[in-house]
Design a protein around this motif. Structure first.
Motif, PDB file in Angstrom:
ATOM      1  N   ARG A  85       0.626  -1.108   0.287  1.00 51.99           N
ATOM      2  CA  ARG A  85       0.255   0.105   0.265  1.00 51.99           C
ATOM      3  C   ARG A  85       0.876   1.130  -0.144  1.00 51.99           C
ATOM      4  O   ARG A  85       0.467   2.557  -0.565  1.00 51.99           O
ATOM      5  N   GLU A  86       2.009   1.219   0.649  1.00 55.53           N
ATOM      6  CA  GLU A  86       2.809   1.941   0.849  1.00 55.53           C
ATOM      7  C   GLU A  86       3.662   2.462  -0.706  1.00 55.53           C
ATOM      8  O   GLU A  86       4.050   3.910  -0.805  1.00 55.53           O
ATOM      9  N   ALA A  87       3.753   1.376  -1.329  1.00 55.21           N
ATOM     10  CA  ALA A  87       4.260   1.541  -2.235  1.00 55.21           C
ATOM     11  C   ALA A  87       3.390   1.750  -3.587  1.00 55.21           C
ATOM     12  O   ALA A  87       2.890   2.314  -4.833  1.00 55.21           O
ATOM     13  N   GLY A  88       1.664   2.854  -3.227  1.00 61.06           N
ATOM     14  CA  GLY A  88       1.011   3.017  -4.045  1.00 61.06           C
ATOM     15  C   GLY A  88      -0.473   1.672  -4.952  1.00 61.06           C
ATOM     16  O   GLY A  88      -0.649   1.744  -5.821  1.00 61.06           O
ATOM     17  N   MET A  89       0.254   0.578  -4.214  1.00 59.61           N
ATOM     18  CA  MET A  89      -0.595  -1.122  -5.123  1.00 59.61           C
ATOM     19  C   MET A  89      -1.718  -0.952  -3.963  1.00 59.61           C
ATOM     20  O   MET A  89      -2.457  -0.168  -3.253  1.00 59.61           O
ATOM     21  N   LYS A  90      -2.787  -1.981  -4.934  1.00 58.67           N
ATOM     22  CA  LYS A  90      -4.415  -2.115  -4.911  1.00 58.67           C
ATOM     23  C   LYS A  90      -4.249  -3.764  -4.138  1.00 58.67           C
ATOM     24  O   LYS A  90      -3.294  -4.020  -5.618  1.00 58.67           O
ATOM     25  N   ILE A  91      -4.733  -4.080  -3.166  1.00 51.23           N
ATOM     26  CA  ILE A  91      -4.483  -5.176  -2.981  1.00 51.23           C
ATOM     27  C   ILE A  91      -6.378  -6.192  -3.538  1.00 51.23           C
ATOM     28  O   ILE A  91      -7.349  -5.385  -3.181  1.00 51.23           O
ATOM     29  N   THR A  92      -5.931  -7.165  -4.122  1.00 55.23           N
ATOM     30  CA  THR A  92      -7.442  -7.532  -4.510  1.00 55.23           C
ATOM     31  C   THR A  92      -7.209  -9.578  -3.684  1.00 55.23           C
ATOM     32  O   THR A  92      -6.080 -10.246  -3.597  1.00 55.23           O
ATOM     33  N   VAL A  93      -7.932  -9.457  -3.433  1.00 56.23           N
ATOM     34  CA  VAL A  93      -8.000 -11.448  -2.337  1.00 56.23           C
ATOM     35  C   VAL A  93      -8.829 -12.547  -2.798  1.00 56.23           C
ATOM     36  O   VAL A  93     -10.060 -11.719  -3.120  1.00 56.23           O
ATOM     37  N   ASP A  94      -8.479 -13.095  -2.992  1.00 58.32           N
ATOM     38  CA  ASP A  94      -9.545 -14.838  -3.075  1.00 58.32           C
ATOM     39  C   ASP A  94      -9.737 -14.949  -2.561  1.00 58.32           C
ATOM     40  O   ASP A  94      -9.472 -15.374  -1.057  1.00 58.32           O
ATOM     41  N   GLN A  95     -10.664 -15.996  -2.746  1.00 56.58           N
ATOM     42  CA  GLN A  95     -11.632 -17.459  -1.908  1.00 56.58           C
ATOM     43  C   GLN A  95     -10.732 -17.673  -1.315  1.00 56.58           C
ATOM     44  O   GLN A  95     -11.126 -18.053  -0.159  1.00 56.58           O
ATOM     45  N   ILE A  96     -10.198 -18.453  -1.731  1.00 52.79           N
ATOM     46  CA  ILE A  96      -8.384 -19.632  -0.700  1.00 52.79           C
ATOM     47  C   ILE A  96      -7.638 -18.615  -0.305  1.00 52.79           C
ATOM     48  O   ILE A  96      -6.682 -19.010   0.368  1.00 52.79           O
ATOM     49  N   GLY A  97      -7.678 -17.235  -0.139  1.00 51.98           N
ATOM     50  CA  GLY A  97      -6.604 -16.320   0.440  1.00 51.98           C
ATOM     51  C   GLY A  97      -4.791 -15.739  -0.311  1.00 51.98           C
ATOM     52  O   GLY A  97      -4.657 -14.871   0.262  1.00 51.98           O
ATOM     53  N   ASN A  98      -5.049 -15.723  -1.926  1.00 53.60           N
ATOM     54  CA  ASN A  98      -4.587 -15.720  -3.017  1.00 53.60           C
ATOM     55  C   ASN A  98      -4.319 -14.162  -3.057  1.00 53.60           C
ATOM     56  O   ASN A  98      -5.723 -14.098  -3.033  1.00 53.60           O
ATOM     57  N   VAL A  99      -3.222 -13.571  -2.481  1.00 55.50           N
ATOM     58  CA  VAL A  99      -3.384 -11.863  -2.724  1.00 55.50           C
ATOM     59  C   VAL A  99      -2.305 -11.732  -3.251  1.00 55.50           C
ATOM     60  O   VAL A  99      -0.952 -12.190  -4.155  1.00 55.50           O
ATOM     61  N   PHE A 100      -2.839 -10.150  -4.448  1.00 59.80           N
ATOM     62  CA  PHE A 100      -3.134  -9.928  -5.732  1.00 59.80           C
ATOM     63  C   PHE A 100      -2.176  -8.391  -5.254  1.00 59.80           C
ATOM     64  O   PHE A 100      -3.359  -7.756  -4.920  1.00 59.80           O
ATOM     65  N   MET A 101      -1.233  -7.494  -5.290  1.00 62.18           N
ATOM     66  CA  MET A 101      -0.977  -6.563  -5.206  1.00 62.18           C
ATOM     67  C   MET A 101      -0.713  -5.808  -6.901  1.00 62.18           C
ATOM     68  O   MET A 101       0.532  -6.192  -7.394  1.00 62.18           O
ATOM     69  N   ARG A 102      -1.236  -4.548  -7.173  1.00 63.15           N
ATOM     70  CA  ARG A 102      -1.257  -3.877  -8.234  1.00 63.15           C
ATOM     71  C   ARG A 102      -0.253  -3.298  -8.238  1.00 63.15           C
ATOM     72  O   ARG A 102      -0.721  -1.847  -7.805  1.00 63.15           O
ATOM     73  N   ARG A 103       0.468  -2.711  -9.141  1.00 63.88           N
ATOM     74  CA  ARG A 103       0.410  -1.523  -9.742  1.00 63.88           C
ATOM     75  C   ARG A 103       0.215  -1.447 -11.318  1.00 63.88           C
ATOM     76  O   ARG A 103       0.717  -1.871 -11.476  1.00 63.88           O
ATOM     77  N   GLU A 104      -0.550  -0.185 -11.235  1.00 60.92           N
ATOM     78  CA  GLU A 104      -1.480  -0.372 -12.491  1.00 60.92           C
ATOM     79  C   GLU A 104      -0.880   0.382 -13.964  1.00 60.92           C
ATOM     80  O   GLU A 104       0.670   0.384 -13.660  1.00 60.92           O
ATOM     81  N   GLY A 105      -0.986  -0.278 -15.220  1.00 59.23           N
ATOM     82  CA  GLY A 105      -0.171  -0.222 -16.149  1.00 59.23           C
ATOM     83  C   GLY A 105      -0.827   1.646 -16.692  1.00 59.23           C
ATOM     84  O   GLY A 105      -2.045   1.563 -16.184  1.00 59.23           O
ATOM     85  N   ARG A 106      -0.447   1.386 -18.027  1.00 60.79           N
ATOM     86  CA  ARG A 106      -0.956   2.189 -18.654  1.00 60.79           C
ATOM     87  C   ARG A 106      -2.229   1.996 -19.134  1.00 60.79           C
ATOM     88  O   ARG A 106      -3.610   2.608 -19.789  1.00 60.79           O
ATOM     89  N   ASN A 107      -2.309   0.921 -19.767  1.00 59.94           N
ATOM     90  CA  ASN A 107      -3.573   0.046 -20.230  1.00 59.94           C
ATOM     91  C   ASN A 107      -4.121  -0.469 -19.849  1.00 59.94           C
ATOM     92  O   ASN A 107      -4.089  -1.958 -19.550  1.00 59.94           O
ATOM     93  N   PRO A 108      -5.071  -0.375 -18.882  1.00 60.46           N
ATOM     94  CA  PRO A 108      -5.913  -1.273 -18.383  1.00 60.46           C
ATOM     95  C   PRO A 108      -6.385  -2.919 -18.716  1.00 60.46           C
ATOM     96  O   PRO A 108      -7.311  -3.943 -17.733  1.00 60.46           O
ATOM     97  N   ASP A 109      -6.473  -2.342 -19.940  1.00 64.32           N
ATOM     98  CA  ASP A 109      -7.007  -4.122 -21.073  1.00 64.32           C
ATOM     99  C   ASP A 109      -6.227  -5.058 -20.982  1.00 64.32           C
ATOM    100  O   ASP A 109      -6.595  -6.025 -21.069  1.00 64.32           O
ATOM    101  N   LEU A 110      -4.863  -4.662 -21.088  1.00 64.86           N
ATOM    102  CA  LEU A 110      -3.316  -5.668 -21.089  1.00 64.86           C
ATOM    103  C   LEU A 110      -3.955  -6.376 -19.569  1.00 64.86           C
ATOM    104  O   LEU A 110      -4.346  -6.244 -18.631  1.00 64.86           O
ATOM    105  N   PRO A 111      -3.277  -7.963 -19.800  1.00 63.97           N
ATOM    106  CA  PRO A 111      -3.787  -8.479 -18.683  1.00 63.97           C
ATOM    107  C   PRO A 111      -1.969  -8.107 -18.174  1.00 63.97           C
ATOM    108  O   PRO A 111      -1.209  -7.965 -18.085  1.00 63.97           O
ATOM    109  N   PRO A 112      -2.081  -7.748 -16.696  1.00 66.67           N
ATOM    110  CA  PRO A 112      -1.090  -8.210 -15.923  1.00 66.67           C
ATOM    111  C   PRO A 112       0.475  -8.719 -16.054  1.00 66.67           C
ATOM    112  O   PRO A 112       0.005  -9.762 -15.795  1.00 66.67           O
ATOM    113  N   ILE A 113       1.590  -7.845 -16.085  1.00 63.58           N
ATOM    114  CA  ILE A 113       3.123  -8.898 -16.097  1.00 63.58           C
ATOM    115  C   ILE A 113       2.927  -9.159 -13.766  1.00 63.58           C
ATOM    116  O   ILE A 113       2.920  -8.432 -13.704  1.00 63.58           O
ATOM    117  N   MET A 114       3.007 -10.776 -13.937  1.00 71.22           N
ATOM    118  CA  MET A 114       2.590 -10.731 -12.155  1.00 71.22           C
ATOM    119  C   MET A 114       4.313 -11.244 -12.616  1.00 71.22           C
ATOM    120  O   MET A 114       4.922 -12.479 -13.289  1.00 71.22           O
TER     121      MET A 114
END
Ligand SMILES: [Zn+2]
Length: 421
Positions: A57-86
């Motif tokens: 969060r301090e690095a400006g990332m957005k957090i998503t958690v799925d139903q099994i507790g996997n956590v995805f921390m996202r730094r937005e790209g310019r094109n939101p339609d592209l799948p993220p590089i993870m």
């Protein structure tokens, strides 16, 4: 903001900050011998998760958690339609775990993001850093649980019902620590996935190389073998009239090792268990049971090893008249990582000038499940004496930094830099 190199290829991560983050996370569940005990979905795991997500969060990332507790921390790209590089890995540990296994892969990803922030670098595709639930499988079986559910290897319900030794379920524990999210596992796009990890084996250190470019993971076949002859007295029975099961079994055991040596360096052949009946010094062995563990980079390769041993068994059976059984008890497919990701890792390594070699993973990793859904690759760095799942697990700061720099440039190659400021 740090001064940005005029040429992007000169960009480097902050090695000291990455090391400090690793040491800070290792405080949570620290053991007296310098290791870490932070079992999946315990209070300590919650503290580790909270710390890593607070850094994100301090690095400006957005957090998503799925139903099994996997956590995805996202730094937005310019094109939101592209799948993220993870990128990602896990932050749970073995009971006598180390500071680096898993944690390195997650914090290397966070350091990539911090580095891009430092230099005001925007990417076309978003960058995401994941940590997957219960990779270690120590408290709850199966291992690689979060990435396995994500990849559809087994169901969410199956994972939820897994119990620890006290009878607590994964579902109860996820709820208790507040990490049961709403996103359906697997419903999260991935453009490409990279994972940095300590090697957990001796190959890189032995070869004196800094980076292992991981081509894939080994296919595995487990067999149980039984050779049946006839027990008889060791004295009165002349050699030509014996039906000695051990003499035939040892020829097969030698073949297990030989067929792996013929396919060096990426094949493995192991006989780890042997039972001799009746196991008496003056009795010709009448029955021998033994295990065979065959591994190879390809399924065709490991099947060819099994065929080679099977045909030897048939000819031995014909020439000796003894009965030989060979039963497959477990089979795990080989995973080849995606050419594009393997070459992205190789290109980044060469550009950075690190010594390197192609390696295969003999152990399981979240990237192996991720590879079922998206182009994936892994970066290995040496660990001291090849030891992990041990409190004395250790890695050199310069290797830690090197692997993270490779990750940075491999990911940037895929996420496409838009505007170095
Ligand atoms: Zn690991």
């Amino acid at each position: 903001m740090n001064s940005t190199p005029t040429v992007l290829r000169d960009l480097r991560i902050d090695a000291q900050r990455l090391w400090q983050s690793l040491m800070a996370l290792a405080q949570i569940g620290a053991t007296e011998k310098g290791g870490v005990c932070r079992l999946a979905l315990t209070d300590l795991d919650k503290q580790g998760r909270d710390l890593v997500t607070s850094w994100a969060r301090e690095a400006g990332m957005k957090i998503t958690v799925d139903q099994i507790g996997n956590v995805f921390m996202r730094r937005e790209g310019r094109n939101p339609d592209l799948p993220p590089i993870m990128t990602g890995s896990h932050i749970d540990t073995q009971p006598t775990g180390g500071k680096f296994d898993g944690n390195y892969g997650v914090l290397a990803g966070l350091e990539v993001v911090r580095c891009l922030n430092d230099h005001g670098i925007e990417t076309e595709a978003a960058i995401e850093v994941a940590f997957w639930t219960n990779e270690e499988g120590s408290r709850f079986v199966p291992v690689m649980m979060g990435s396995g559910v994500f990849a559809g290897a087994f169901s969410l319900e199956h994972a939820y019902q897994a119990r620890d030794q006290e009878g607590k379920t994964v579902r109860e524990e996820l709820e208790r620590i507040g990490y049961i999210g709403s996103e359906v596992p697997g419903q999260h796009p991935i453009g490409a996935y990279f994972e940095t990890h300590i090697e957990q084996g001796p190959v890189l250190e032995d070869a004196g190389k800094t980076i292992g470019v991981v081509s894939g993971s080994l296919g595995i076949r487990w067999f149980d073998c039984t050779v049946t002859g006839m027990e008889a007295h060791a004295g009165p029975t002349p050699m030509p009239l014996r039906r000695d099961a051990l003499q035939v079994a040892t020829q097969l055991m030698q073949a297990v090792v030989a067929c792996a040596q013929q396919r060096a360096p990426h094949a493995r052949g192991t006989v780890g268990m042997v039972q001799v009946h009746p196991n008496s010094r003056n009795v010709i062995p009448g029955r021998v049971k033994f295990s065979m563990d065959l591994r190879h980079t390809t399924d065709a390769g490991v099947d060819a090893m099994a065929d080679q041993i099977r045909s030897l068994a048939q000819s031995l059976q014909a020439s000796t008249g003894l009965t030989i059984e060979m039963n497959l008890v477990s089979s795990y497919p080989a995973t080849a990582f995606h050419d594009e990701c393997v070459s992205a890792v190789m290109a980044a390594t060469e550009q950075l000038g690190y010594s390197h070699m192609s390696v295969v993973s003999g152990a399981g990793h979240d990237a192996i499940y991720a590879a079922r859904l998206a182009p994936s690759g892994m970066i290995f760095i040496p660990c001291k004496d090849g030891i992990s799942h041990n409190e004395i697990e250790d890695a050199k700061p310069e290797d830690i930094a090197a692997g993270c720099n490779v990750l940075l440039h491999a990911m940037l190659g895929k996420a496409k830099v838009v505007r170095p400021s």
